[in-house]
Scaffold this motif. Structure first.
Motif, PDB file in Angstrom:
ATOM      1  N   PRO A  12       0.852  -1.203   0.000  1.00 13.59           N
ATOM      2  CA  PRO A  12       0.000   0.000   0.000  1.00 13.59           C
ATOM      3  C   PRO A  12       0.879   1.241   0.000  1.00 13.59           C
ATOM      4  N   PRO A  13       0.456   2.312  -0.666  1.00 11.61           N
ATOM      5  CA  PRO A  13       1.320   3.502  -0.767  1.00 11.61           C
ATOM      6  C   PRO A  13       1.551   4.211   0.561  1.00 11.61           C
ATOM      7  N   VAL A  14       0.561   4.170   1.467  1.00 12.80           N
ATOM      8  CA  VAL A  14       0.700   4.879   2.740  1.00 12.80           C
ATOM      9  C   VAL A  14      -0.090   4.158   3.821  1.00 12.80           C
ATOM     10  N   ILE A  15       0.445   4.155   5.045  1.00 12.31           N
ATOM     11  CA  ILE A  15      -0.237   3.594   6.207  1.00 12.31           C
ATOM     12  C   ILE A  15      -0.098   4.588   7.353  1.00 12.31           C
ATOM     13  N   ALA A  16      -1.206   4.861   8.040  1.00 13.59           N
ATOM     14  CA  ALA A  16      -1.197   5.736   9.210  1.00 13.59           C
ATOM     15  C   ALA A  16      -1.352   4.887  10.465  1.00 13.59           C
ATOM     16  N   ALA A  17      -0.542   5.181  11.481  1.00 14.25           N
ATOM     17  CA  ALA A  17      -0.565   4.398  12.716  1.00 14.25           C
ATOM     18  C   ALA A  17      -0.531   5.329  13.921  1.00 14.25           C
ATOM     19  N   PRO A  18      -1.269   4.983  15.010  1.00 12.17           N
ATOM     20  CA  PRO A  18      -1.203   5.798  16.224  1.00 12.17           C
ATOM     21  C   PRO A  18       0.111   5.610  16.963  1.00 12.17           C
ATOM     22  N   LEU A  19       0.605   6.666  17.542  1.00 11.20           N
ATOM     23  CA  LEU A  19       1.877   6.651  18.259  1.00 11.20           C
ATOM     24  C   LEU A  19       1.842   5.626  19.392  1.00 11.20           C
ATOM     25  N   GLY A  20       2.911   4.796  19.481  1.00  7.38           N
ATOM     26  CA  GLY A  20       3.015   3.815  20.553  1.00  7.38           C
ATOM     27  C   GLY A  20       2.306   2.502  20.303  1.00  7.38           C
ATOM     28  N   HIS A  21       1.663   2.335  19.147  1.00 10.36           N
ATOM     29  CA  HIS A  21       0.946   1.103  18.819  1.00 10.36           C
ATOM     30  C   HIS A  21       1.742   0.277  17.810  1.00 10.36           C
ATOM     31  N   ASP A  22       1.376  -1.011  17.710  1.00 11.68           N
ATOM     32  CA  ASP A  22       1.964  -1.876  16.692  1.00 11.68           C
ATOM     33  C   ASP A  22       1.293  -1.603  15.346  1.00 11.68           C
ATOM     34  N   VAL A  23       2.039  -1.782  14.267  1.00 10.45           N
ATOM     35  CA  VAL A  23       1.478  -1.562  12.936  1.00 10.45           C
ATOM     36  C   VAL A  23       1.983  -2.648  11.999  1.00 10.45           C
ATOM     37  N   LEU A  24       1.096  -3.113  11.130  1.00  8.38           N
ATOM     38  CA  LEU A  24       1.420  -4.139  10.139  1.00  8.38           C
ATOM     39  C   LEU A  24       1.771  -3.477   8.813  1.00  8.38           C
ATOM     40  N   LEU A  25       2.929  -3.833   8.275  1.00  4.44           N
ATOM     41  CA  LEU A  25       3.330  -3.368   6.951  1.00  4.44           C
ATOM     42  C   LEU A  25       3.111  -4.505   5.956  1.00  4.44           C
ATOM     43  N   PRO A  26       2.056  -4.441   5.143  1.00  7.96           N
ATOM     44  CA  PRO A  26       1.744  -5.542   4.230  1.00  7.96           C
ATOM     45  C   PRO A  26       2.688  -5.606   3.037  1.00  7.96           C
ATOM     46  N   CYS A  27       2.912  -6.836   2.572  1.00  7.08           N
ATOM     47  CA  CYS A  27       3.680  -7.077   1.350  1.00  7.08           C
ATOM     48  C   CYS A  27       3.083  -8.310   0.691  1.00  7.08           C
ATOM     49  N   GLU A  28       2.560  -8.132  -0.521  1.00  7.79           N
ATOM     50  CA  GLU A  28       1.864  -9.229  -1.213  1.00  7.79           C
ATOM     51  C   GLU A  28       2.650  -9.674  -2.444  1.00  7.79           C
ATOM     52  N   LEU A  29       2.883 -10.968  -2.512  1.00  2.14           N
ATOM     53  CA  LEU A  29       3.568 -11.551  -3.665  1.00  2.14           C
ATOM     54  C   LEU A  29       2.529 -12.004  -4.676  1.00  2.14           C
ATOM     55  N   GLN A  30       2.630 -11.473  -5.894  1.00  2.00           N
ATOM     56  CA  GLN A  30       1.738 -11.876  -6.975  1.00  2.00           C
ATOM     57  C   GLN A  30       2.579 -12.475  -8.106  1.00  2.00           C
ATOM     58  N   ALA A  31       2.218 -13.689  -8.494  1.00  2.00           N
ATOM     59  CA  ALA A  31       2.957 -14.373  -9.551  1.00  2.00           C
ATOM     60  C   ALA A  31       1.987 -14.964 -10.562  1.00  2.00           C
ATOM     61  N   SER A  32       2.365 -14.909 -11.816  1.00  2.00           N
ATOM     62  CA  SER A  32       1.560 -15.505 -12.873  1.00  2.00           C
ATOM     63  C   SER A  32       1.536 -17.027 -12.707  1.00  2.00           C
ATOM     64  N   GLN A  33       0.464 -17.658 -13.195  1.00  2.00           N
ATOM     65  CA  GLN A  33       0.354 -19.112 -13.118  1.00  2.00           C
ATOM     66  C   GLN A  33       1.441 -19.810 -13.943  1.00  2.00           C
ATOM     67  N   ASP A  34       2.030 -19.090 -14.865  1.00  3.18           N
ATOM     68  CA  ASP A  34       3.078 -19.675 -15.714  1.00  3.18           C
ATOM     69  C   ASP A  34       4.426 -19.744 -15.006  1.00  3.18           C
ATOM     70  N   VAL A  35       4.526 -19.081 -13.844  1.00  3.38           N
ATOM     71  CA  VAL A  35       5.805 -19.017 -13.137  1.00  3.38           C
ATOM     72  C   VAL A  35       5.792 -20.020 -11.988  1.00  3.38           C
ATOM     73  N   LYS A  36       6.833 -20.812 -11.915  1.00  7.32           N
ATOM     74  CA  LYS A  36       6.986 -21.777 -10.837  1.00  7.32           C
ATOM     75  C   LYS A  36       8.180 -21.386  -9.977  1.00  7.32           C
ATOM     76  N   ILE A  37       7.881 -21.038  -8.716  1.00  4.52           N
ATOM     77  CA  ILE A  37       8.936 -20.663  -7.774  1.00  4.52           C
ATOM     78  C   ILE A  37       9.479 -21.944  -7.142  1.00  4.52           C
ATOM     79  N   THR A  38      10.794 -22.112  -7.219  1.00  2.64           N
ATOM     80  CA  THR A  38      11.399 -23.379  -6.784  1.00  2.64           C
ATOM     81  C   THR A  38      12.070 -23.291  -5.419  1.00  2.64           C
ATOM     82  N   ASN A  39      12.039 -22.114  -4.792  1.00  3.11           N
ATOM     83  CA  ASN A  39      12.627 -21.994  -3.454  1.00  3.11           C
ATOM     84  C   ASN A  39      11.640 -21.302  -2.514  1.00  3.11           C
TER      85      ASN A  39
END
Length: 240
Positions: A12-39
């Motif tokens: 996501p381009p921006v995330i707002a979080a309250p001071l002193g709290h935990d915050v999740l930074l998302p990261c999503e992996l998108q791969a085409s069906q033609d690609v096979k990840i071997t590791n």
């Protein structure tokens, strides 16, 4: 087309979080069906200045949690991943970057210098996308004073002051690039007819009513005095 072009890391381009709290930074992996990840993808997270964060590098969950964020945690974050596919050797992907912005608790009360002014104030990390708006019964108010000045290291103070007039509901909204982040509500009393009205807000006007007990025993004693005197005179007349 290479496998690298068919795999993306989305943030996501921006995330707002309250001071002193935990915050999740998302990261999503998108791969085409033609690609096979071997590791198992090896994950890296970097902050401003290309500082590497300590994360589980072999986790299947690519998001990262920052604990009890402080002003110094604000800024850009990027997830990176080392991947190997069946058609290519290992290569590294970079995410699209997330800017973390932080905000503190909002205060929304009559001004300490003038109770006919309502002041909204909040500390936020330095980001030009932040803005304050004050509404009265759903309508935007024009501020009589506003400020955007330094507060503490890594933060600025936003404030908006409006005239406090008759009405029942005031709202202060903290917006980030047009989206609501947090808000606070201030209620007033309905103005009584002929009451002169603009000072009837419940949080700043307090009425104190004292009930004084009437001295009934004293009143009774005073009434008995002439009755006793009258009875004494009648007794003296009859004896004569």
């Amino acid at each position: 087309m290479g496998a690298a072009a068919l795999i993306k890391l989305l943030q996501p381009p921006v995330i707002a979080a309250p001071l002193g709290h935990d915050v999740l930074l998302p990261c999503e992996l998108q791969a085409s069906q033609d690609v096979k990840i071997t590791n198992t993808p090896v994950l890296y997270w970097t902050a401003a200045g290309d500082r590497t964060l300590e994360v589980d590098r072999n986790s299947s969950n690519y998001s990262h949690v920052l604990k009890k964020v402080q002003w110094s945690d604000s800024g850009p974050y990027q997830c990176k991943m080392s991947i190997k596919t069946s058609s290519e050797e290992s290569f590294r992907l970079k995410g699209t970057n997330t800017t973390l912005v932080i905000y503190d608790t909002m205060t929304f009360n009559p001004s300490s210098h003038n109770h006919f002014l309502l002041r909204c104030e909040i500390n936020v990390s330095e980001d030009l996308g932040f803005a304050l708006s004050v509404l009265k019964d759903g309508s935007l108010l024009q501020g009589v004073d506003s400020d955007h000045g330094p507060a503490v290291s890594g933060a600025v103070t936003l404030s908006q002051t409006v005239s406090l007039t008759g009405g029942q509901k005031y709202e202060c909204l903290l917006l980030l690039r047009g989206d609501l982040v947090t808000s606070s509500t201030f209620y007033t009393k309905p103005t009584a007819p002929g009451g002169g009205g603009e000072s009837q807000w419940s949080s700043s006007v307090m009425e104190r009513v004292e009930q004084i007990q009437e001295p009934w025993i004293l009143y009774g004693s005073l009434l008995l005095v002439p009755i006793v005197v009258l009875l004494a005179l009648l007794t003296a007349i009859l004896m004569c």
